[in-house]
Write a protein that holds these residues in place. Structure first.
Motif, PDB file in Angstrom:
ATOM      1  N   ILE A 290       0.870  -1.170   0.000  1.00  0.00           N
ATOM      2  CA  ILE A 290       0.000   0.000   0.000  1.00  0.00           C
ATOM      3  C   ILE A 290       0.912   1.226   0.000  1.00  0.00           C
ATOM      4  O   ILE A 290       1.720   1.400   0.904  1.00  0.00           O
ATOM      5  CB  ILE A 290      -0.929   0.014   1.225  1.00  0.00           C
ATOM      6  CG1 ILE A 290      -1.795  -1.243   1.232  1.00  0.00           C
ATOM      7  CG2 ILE A 290      -1.793   1.279   1.222  1.00  0.00           C
ATOM      8  CD1 ILE A 290      -2.553  -1.466   2.526  1.00  0.00           C
ATOM      9  N   ASP A 291       0.766   2.033  -1.045  1.00  0.00           N
ATOM     10  CA  ASP A 291       1.581   3.236  -1.191  1.00  0.00           C
ATOM     11  C   ASP A 291       0.728   4.306  -1.859  1.00  0.00           C
ATOM     12  O   ASP A 291       0.068   4.041  -2.873  1.00  0.00           O
ATOM     13  CB  ASP A 291       2.813   2.928  -2.046  1.00  0.00           C
ATOM     14  CG  ASP A 291       3.735   4.117  -2.200  1.00  0.00           C
ATOM     15  OD1 ASP A 291       3.852   4.923  -1.253  1.00  0.00           O
ATOM     16  OD2 ASP A 291       4.359   4.244  -3.273  1.00  0.00           O
ATOM     17  N   GLU A 292       0.737   5.501  -1.311  1.00  0.00           N
ATOM     18  CA  GLU A 292      -0.017   6.635  -1.850  1.00  0.00           C
ATOM     19  C   GLU A 292      -1.481   6.268  -2.087  1.00  0.00           C
ATOM     20  O   GLU A 292      -2.061   6.558  -3.125  1.00  0.00           O
ATOM     21  CB  GLU A 292       0.627   7.145  -3.139  1.00  0.00           C
ATOM     22  CG  GLU A 292       2.011   7.704  -2.917  1.00  0.00           C
ATOM     23  CD  GLU A 292       2.651   8.213  -4.194  1.00  0.00           C
ATOM     24  OE1 GLU A 292       2.291   7.756  -5.308  1.00  0.00           O
ATOM     25  OE2 GLU A 292       3.520   9.088  -4.086  1.00  0.00           O
ATOM     26  N   ARG A 293      -2.065   5.588  -1.110  1.00  0.00           N
ATOM     27  CA  ARG A 293      -3.482   5.185  -1.123  1.00  0.00           C
ATOM     28  C   ARG A 293      -3.838   4.215  -2.243  1.00  0.00           C
ATOM     29  O   ARG A 293      -5.000   4.062  -2.605  1.00  0.00           O
ATOM     30  CB  ARG A 293      -4.392   6.401  -1.174  1.00  0.00           C
ATOM     31  CG  ARG A 293      -4.249   7.286   0.029  1.00  0.00           C
ATOM     32  CD  ARG A 293      -5.250   8.404  -0.010  1.00  0.00           C
ATOM     33  NE  ARG A 293      -5.013   9.291   1.127  1.00  0.00           N
ATOM     34  CZ  ARG A 293      -5.136  10.588   1.073  1.00  0.00           C
ATOM     35  NH1 ARG A 293      -5.497  11.175  -0.038  1.00  0.00           N
ATOM     36  NH2 ARG A 293      -4.915  11.314   2.149  1.00  0.00           N
TER      37      ARG A 293
ATOM     38  N   ASN B 182       7.475   1.434 -12.525  1.00  0.00           N
ATOM     39  CA  ASN B 182       6.902   2.737 -12.877  1.00  0.00           C
ATOM     40  C   ASN B 182       7.488   3.850 -12.018  1.00  0.00           C
ATOM     41  O   ASN B 182       7.826   4.919 -12.522  1.00  0.00           O
ATOM     42  CB  ASN B 182       5.383   2.717 -12.729  1.00  0.00           C
ATOM     43  CG  ASN B 182       4.712   1.885 -13.798  1.00  0.00           C
ATOM     44  OD1 ASN B 182       5.300   1.581 -14.830  1.00  0.00           O
ATOM     45  ND2 ASN B 182       3.478   1.490 -13.543  1.00  0.00           N
ATOM     46  N   ALA B 183       7.586   3.606 -10.721  1.00  0.00           N
ATOM     47  CA  ALA B 183       8.109   4.628  -9.806  1.00  0.00           C
ATOM     48  C   ALA B 183       9.554   4.983 -10.155  1.00  0.00           C
ATOM     49  O   ALA B 183       9.930   6.155 -10.133  1.00  0.00           O
ATOM     50  CB  ALA B 183       8.015   4.154  -8.365  1.00  0.00           C
ATOM     51  N   SER B 184      10.353   3.978 -10.501  1.00  0.00           N
ATOM     52  CA  SER B 184      11.767   4.248 -10.756  1.00  0.00           C
ATOM     53  C   SER B 184      12.006   4.908 -12.114  1.00  0.00           C
ATOM     54  O   SER B 184      13.049   5.517 -12.318  1.00  0.00           O
ATOM     55  CB  SER B 184      12.604   2.980 -10.607  1.00  0.00           C
ATOM     56  OG  SER B 184      12.231   2.017 -11.558  1.00  0.00           O
TER      57      SER B 184
ATOM     58  N   GLU C 147       3.327  -1.348   4.007  1.00  0.00           N
ATOM     59  CA  GLU C 147       2.576  -0.115   3.911  1.00  0.00           C
ATOM     60  C   GLU C 147       3.564   1.034   4.055  1.00  0.00           C
ATOM     61  O   GLU C 147       4.385   1.039   4.982  1.00  0.00           O
ATOM     62  CB  GLU C 147       1.496  -0.041   4.994  1.00  0.00           C
ATOM     63  CG  GLU C 147       0.589   1.145   4.839  1.00  0.00           C
ATOM     64  CD  GLU C 147      -0.583   1.133   5.825  1.00  0.00           C
ATOM     65  OE1 GLU C 147      -1.286   2.143   5.865  1.00  0.00           O
ATOM     66  OE2 GLU C 147      -0.752   0.131   6.531  1.00  0.00           O
ATOM     67  N   ILE C 148       3.501   1.987   3.130  1.00  0.00           N
ATOM     68  CA  ILE C 148       4.408   3.137   3.149  1.00  0.00           C
ATOM     69  C   ILE C 148       3.563   4.365   3.494  1.00  0.00           C
ATOM     70  O   ILE C 148       2.611   4.684   2.782  1.00  0.00           O
ATOM     71  CB  ILE C 148       5.108   3.318   1.798  1.00  0.00           C
ATOM     72  CG1 ILE C 148       5.870   2.027   1.444  1.00  0.00           C
ATOM     73  CG2 ILE C 148       6.036   4.520   1.826  1.00  0.00           C
ATOM     74  CD1 ILE C 148       6.437   2.010   0.036  1.00  0.00           C
ATOM     75  N   VAL C 149       3.911   5.015   4.612  1.00  0.00           N
ATOM     76  CA  VAL C 149       3.118   6.154   5.103  1.00  0.00           C
ATOM     77  C   VAL C 149       4.029   7.309   5.475  1.00  0.00           C
ATOM     78  O   VAL C 149       5.139   7.105   5.957  1.00  0.00           O
ATOM     79  CB  VAL C 149       2.234   5.760   6.303  1.00  0.00           C
ATOM     80  CG1 VAL C 149       1.202   4.731   5.905  1.00  0.00           C
ATOM     81  CG2 VAL C 149       3.064   5.254   7.464  1.00  0.00           C
TER      82      VAL C 149
END
Length: 109
Positions: free
Chosen positions: A35-38, A53-55, A106-108
């Motif tokens: 879970i990252d950026e909702r 995609n992020a990289s 989860e990244i928050v």
């Protein structure tokens, strides 16, 4: 003094640093959830695509500076900087490990 990250979490940050999407995905269980950026990504293929995609979309650097255990999770706090909106920011990575692999992340902020 650099912190010592446990096993697969150290592998996760090493793969992220080199932008190796395959090595990154191999850190996760087959049916892992991120879970990252909702947004939720389920399974290695979705996770591989997410990091790929992020990289390519952003240039960033993650510098972990704290690690703790809480409620069966390993929490790593990292300074994240780059060319993304809101940079720089300190984020928390909440890892759940099963069988030596990441089962949930989860990244928050």
């Amino acid at each position: 003094m650099p912190i010592v990250l446990p096993g697969v979490i150290a592998d996760y940050f090493a793969a992220d640093e080199t932008r190796d999407a395959q090595a990154f995905a191999e850190c996760f269980t087959q049916d892992a959830v991120v879970i990252d950026e909702r947004k939720t990504y389920t399974g290695r293929d979705a996770i591989r695509q997410w990091i790929g995609n992020a990289s390519t979309q952003y240039t960033y650097n993650s510098e972990p500076f704290a690690v703790s255990e809480e409620g069966g999770r390993t929490i790593v706090t990292s300074h994240l900087s780059g060319n993304f909106p809101g940079s720089p920011v300190d984020v928390r990575y909440l890892f759940t490990i099963e069988g030596g692999k990441i089962a949930r992340l989860e990244i928050v902020p």
